[in-house]
Design a protein around this motif. Sequence first.
Motif, PDB file in Angstrom:
ATOM      1  N   LYS A 124       0.831  -1.229   0.041  1.00 47.56           N
ATOM      2  CA  LYS A 124      -0.091   0.121  -0.002  1.00 47.56           C
ATOM      3  C   LYS A 124       0.958   1.222  -0.010  1.00 47.56           C
ATOM      4  CE  LYS A 124      -3.992  -2.226   2.258  1.00 47.56           C
ATOM      5  NZ  LYS A 124      -4.997  -2.284   3.219  1.00 47.56           N
ATOM      6  N   TYR A 125       1.965   1.072   0.484  1.00 51.01           N
ATOM      7  CA  TYR A 125       2.778   2.251   0.720  1.00 51.01           C
ATOM      8  C   TYR A 125       3.510   2.704  -0.524  1.00 51.01           C
ATOM      9  CZ  TYR A 125       6.552   5.485   2.706  1.00 51.01           C
ATOM     10  OH  TYR A 125       7.092   6.780   2.935  1.00 51.01           O
ATOM     11  N   LYS A 126       3.797   1.649  -1.248  1.00 50.63           N
ATOM     12  CA  LYS A 126       4.373   1.613  -2.563  1.00 50.63           C
ATOM     13  C   LYS A 126       3.359   2.338  -3.455  1.00 50.63           C
ATOM     14  CE  LYS A 126       7.678  -1.991  -2.855  1.00 50.63           C
ATOM     15  NZ  LYS A 126       8.058  -3.223  -3.110  1.00 50.63           N
ATOM     16  N   LYS A 127       1.983   1.774  -3.527  1.00 52.62           N
ATOM     17  CA  LYS A 127       0.999   2.349  -4.252  1.00 52.62           C
ATOM     18  C   LYS A 127       0.644   3.658  -4.122  1.00 52.62           C
ATOM     19  CE  LYS A 127      -3.830   1.462  -5.718  1.00 52.62           C
ATOM     20  NZ  LYS A 127      -5.077   0.825  -5.566  1.00 52.62           N
ATOM     21  N   CYS A 128       0.743   4.188  -2.826  1.00 52.93           N
ATOM     22  CA  CYS A 128       0.338   5.729  -2.791  1.00 52.93           C
ATOM     23  C   CYS A 128       1.413   6.520  -3.150  1.00 52.93           C
ATOM     24  CB  CYS A 128      -0.072   5.810  -1.250  1.00 52.93           C
ATOM     25  SG  CYS A 128       1.209   5.742  -0.037  1.00 52.93           S
ATOM     26  N   HIS A 129       2.788   6.126  -3.408  1.00 50.75           N
ATOM     27  CA  HIS A 129       3.764   6.752  -4.038  1.00 50.75           C
ATOM     28  C   HIS A 129       4.115   6.751  -5.368  1.00 50.75           C
ATOM     29  CE1 HIS A 129       5.001   7.140   0.375  1.00 50.75           C
ATOM     30  NE2 HIS A 129       5.642   8.114  -0.328  1.00 50.75           N
ATOM     31  N   SER A 130       3.059   5.860  -6.129  1.00 51.76           N
ATOM     32  CA  SER A 130       3.163   5.559  -7.635  1.00 51.76           C
ATOM     33  C   SER A 130       2.708   6.973  -8.329  1.00 51.76           C
ATOM     34  CB  SER A 130       2.312   4.485  -7.885  1.00 51.76           C
ATOM     35  OG  SER A 130       0.788   4.899  -7.730  1.00 51.76           O
ATOM     36  N   GLN A 131       3.080   6.960  -9.718  1.00 55.00           N
ATOM     37  CA  GLN A 131       2.733   8.147 -10.465  1.00 55.00           C
ATOM     38  C   GLN A 131       1.154   8.232 -10.337  1.00 55.00           C
ATOM     39  OE1 GLN A 131       4.733  10.418 -12.068  1.00 55.00           O
ATOM     40  NE2 GLN A 131       6.580   9.424 -11.340  1.00 55.00           N
ATOM     41  N   ALA A 132       0.569   7.318 -10.261  1.00 54.81           N
ATOM     42  CA  ALA A 132      -0.906   7.404 -10.630  1.00 54.81           C
ATOM     43  C   ALA A 132      -1.494   7.573  -9.352  1.00 54.81           C
ATOM     44  CB  ALA A 132      -1.555   5.720 -10.811  1.00 54.81           C
ATOM     45  N   GLU A 133      -0.959   7.316  -8.104  1.00 57.63           N
ATOM     46  CA  GLU A 133      -1.751   7.675  -6.665  1.00 57.63           C
ATOM     47  C   GLU A 133      -1.184   8.761  -5.996  1.00 57.63           C
ATOM     48  OE1 GLU A 133      -4.177   5.669  -5.433  1.00 57.63           O
ATOM     49  OE2 GLU A 133      -4.423   4.230  -7.158  1.00 57.63           O
ATOM     50  N   ALA A 134       0.004   9.302  -6.312  1.00 55.65           N
ATOM     51  CA  ALA A 134       0.785  10.245  -5.540  1.00 55.65           C
ATOM     52  C   ALA A 134      -0.116  11.576  -5.564  1.00 55.65           C
ATOM     53  CB  ALA A 134       2.106  10.507  -5.775  1.00 55.65           C
ATOM     54  N   TRP A 135      -0.190  12.182  -4.259  1.00 56.26           N
ATOM     55  CA  TRP A 135      -1.248  13.300  -4.271  1.00 56.26           C
ATOM     56  C   TRP A 135      -0.216  14.522  -4.845  1.00 56.26           C
ATOM     57  CZ3 TRP A 135      -2.848  13.540   1.716  1.00 56.26           C
ATOM     58  CH2 TRP A 135      -3.549  12.412   1.839  1.00 56.26           C
ATOM     59  N   PRO A 136      -1.112  15.311  -5.699  1.00 52.48           N
ATOM     60  CA  PRO A 136      -0.499  16.478  -6.632  1.00 52.48           C
ATOM     61  C   PRO A 136      -0.090  17.495  -5.535  1.00 52.48           C
ATOM     62  CG  PRO A 136      -2.708  16.024  -7.280  1.00 52.48           C
ATOM     63  CD  PRO A 136      -2.465  14.744  -6.486  1.00 52.48           C
ATOM     64  N   GLU A 137      -0.658  17.808  -4.681  1.00 55.59           N
ATOM     65  CA  GLU A 137      -0.408  18.718  -3.514  1.00 55.59           C
ATOM     66  C   GLU A 137       1.019  18.418  -2.984  1.00 55.59           C
ATOM     67  OE1 GLU A 137      -4.929  18.401  -3.611  1.00 55.59           O
ATOM     68  OE2 GLU A 137      -3.172  17.040  -3.608  1.00 55.59           O
ATOM     69  N   ILE A 138       1.322  17.174  -2.762  1.00 53.54           N
ATOM     70  CA  ILE A 138       2.337  17.077  -2.038  1.00 53.54           C
ATOM     71  C   ILE A 138       3.632  17.148  -2.799  1.00 53.54           C
ATOM     72  CG2 ILE A 138       3.880  15.129  -0.964  1.00 53.54           C
ATOM     73  CD1 ILE A 138       1.391  16.251   0.442  1.00 53.54           C
ATOM     74  N   ARG A 139       3.547  16.529  -4.306  1.00 58.71           N
ATOM     75  CA  ARG A 139       4.659  16.941  -5.368  1.00 58.71           C
ATOM     76  C   ARG A 139       4.728  18.324  -5.645  1.00 58.71           C
ATOM     77  NH1 ARG A 139       5.849  12.719  -8.773  1.00 58.71           N
ATOM     78  NH2 ARG A 139       5.097  10.610  -8.265  1.00 58.71           N
ATOM     79  N   ALA A 140       3.861  18.991  -5.734  1.00 57.50           N
ATOM     80  CA  ALA A 140       3.696  20.467  -5.830  1.00 57.50           C
ATOM     81  C   ALA A 140       4.620  21.143  -4.576  1.00 57.50           C
ATOM     82  CB  ALA A 140       2.474  21.085  -6.161  1.00 57.50           C
TER      83      ALA A 140
END
Length: 126
Positions: free
Chosen positions: A32-48
Amino acid sequence: IKEGYKIKERIGSVKRYCQAMDLKNNPDLIAKYKKCHSQAEAWPEIRAGIRSVGILEMEIYIIENHLFMIVETVPDFDWDSAWAKLATLPRQVEWEEYVSAFQLCKSDASSTQKWRLMDRMFYLYE
């Protein structure tokens, strides 16, 4: 991965920081941790938010339940002030609370309390 990992080429110097953290040793939580860091699942606000404080690149590597993070920044990057600012950005507190369920740390720990900065002990540049 015998091919290695391609990195973004940059003109000029950068600072590099390396950190480590452990996840709870549970295969389902790790998945689940890997999935939430994937390109598809990562939160855009966190990346920004990460980009907005001067972080150019961030990579996380995993072996078993051990994480290793590489952070590349602009040369005049100030670690403490950047992480203090990051903690105030949209959804960052929510993200830290969410991922703490997977991490081997206190649930109310900040990112700087979870990730341990590592000291470089060897390099092969010249």
